[in-house]
Design an enzyme around this catalytic site. Sequence first.
Site, PDB file in Angstrom:
ATOM      1  CB  SER A  66      -0.929   0.015   1.227  1.00  0.00           C
ATOM      2  OG  SER A  66      -0.167   0.023   2.426  1.00  0.00           O
ATOM      3  CB  SER A  79       2.677  -5.066   2.891  1.00  0.00           C
ATOM      4  OG  SER A  79       2.505  -4.122   3.908  1.00  0.00           O
ATOM      5  CG  PHE A  80      -3.263  -3.337   1.698  1.00  0.00           C
ATOM      6  CD1 PHE A  80      -4.167  -3.263   2.745  1.00  0.00           C
ATOM      7  CD2 PHE A  80      -3.733  -3.143   0.403  1.00  0.00           C
ATOM      8  CE1 PHE A  80      -5.514  -3.011   2.514  1.00  0.00           C
ATOM      9  CE2 PHE A  80      -5.072  -2.887   0.166  1.00  0.00           C
ATOM     10  CZ  PHE A  80      -5.964  -2.825   1.224  1.00  0.00           C
ATOM     11  CG  ASP A  92       8.606  -5.547   8.260  1.00  0.00           C
ATOM     12  OD1 ASP A  92       8.499  -4.307   8.228  1.00  0.00           O
ATOM     13  OD2 ASP A  92       7.881  -6.317   7.604  1.00  0.00           O
ATOM     14  CG  HIS A 147       7.507  -4.060   4.726  1.00  0.00           C
ATOM     15  ND1 HIS A 147       6.799  -4.950   5.512  1.00  0.00           N
ATOM     16  CD2 HIS A 147       6.589  -3.481   3.901  1.00  0.00           C
ATOM     17  CE1 HIS A 147       5.518  -4.907   5.180  1.00  0.00           C
ATOM     18  NE2 HIS A 147       5.367  -4.030   4.206  1.00  0.00           N
TER      19      HIS A 147
END
Length: 277
Positions: A35, A105-106, A226, A254
């Site tokens: 995102s 992630s998202f 992360d 990340h």
Amino acid sequence: MTENPEIGIGLTTCGYRTNCHDVGAGDAVMLLHGSGAGVSGWANWRGLMPELAKNLRVIVPDLIGFGYTETPDDFAFRFMDSWVDQMLGVLDALGIERTHIVGNSFGGAVALWMAHRAPERTGRLVLMGPGGWPAKVGPELAALWAYKPSVDAMREAMSVMAHNQALVTEELVEMRYRATLREGAQEMFERVFPRPHQRWLDAQALPIAALQGITNEVLLIHGRDDRVVPPDVSWNLHQHLPNSQLHVISRCGHWTMMEHPKRFRQLVENFLGEERD
């Protein structure tokens, strides 16, 4: 005029056009991006796409609100249904009954919600630094979602993503910064995650009962260092997903697929290949 590699084919999904890459042949695997500002499917997955496409059909869409997907002016984002509906629409438009999913992630949270809502359409899940578990918005994530276009702000955003700062090249910063300058891009980014930010992170989390009901085989991959999504998010997901395994990589932030691309690819290929063994 140089062709823009971020633009693939346009698919009609839920009344709007989704930008999507469709490469390779074989079992389908969908790669879902995160995102960050200026993100697109191609920007996240440009290194992995050609490798997986040697043996798989690789589907890489831009989630609505991001990249080159056309988001209507009156579109109302519904967490997480907007993206689940869109991804199911992508599968329908491409005639794909079932797909494995790799979510960053998202995109990892979207993958979990897809498996929860449409288990018959989803195969194996690879979740890299995913959302989907209750967590507090830390200063790094808050800064990412509060991004305002400038080269310095984008450099800072990219620096937060990586443990290995050598990956944060001026070329990368410039590419992502210019993506945020496209007409309407910043306004759209601010529409997806308006303040207060915590509510949008909360909305990504699935109830424990829902996680325990996901029977898909799941591989969780997380960077030990992360700073955007704490590693304990993946640990907690691992405790409740009944068919999961967890791989934590040291000296990694990340961006597992960019900081350790060979290791990440081998983990993904081996995991997806188990179904065919």
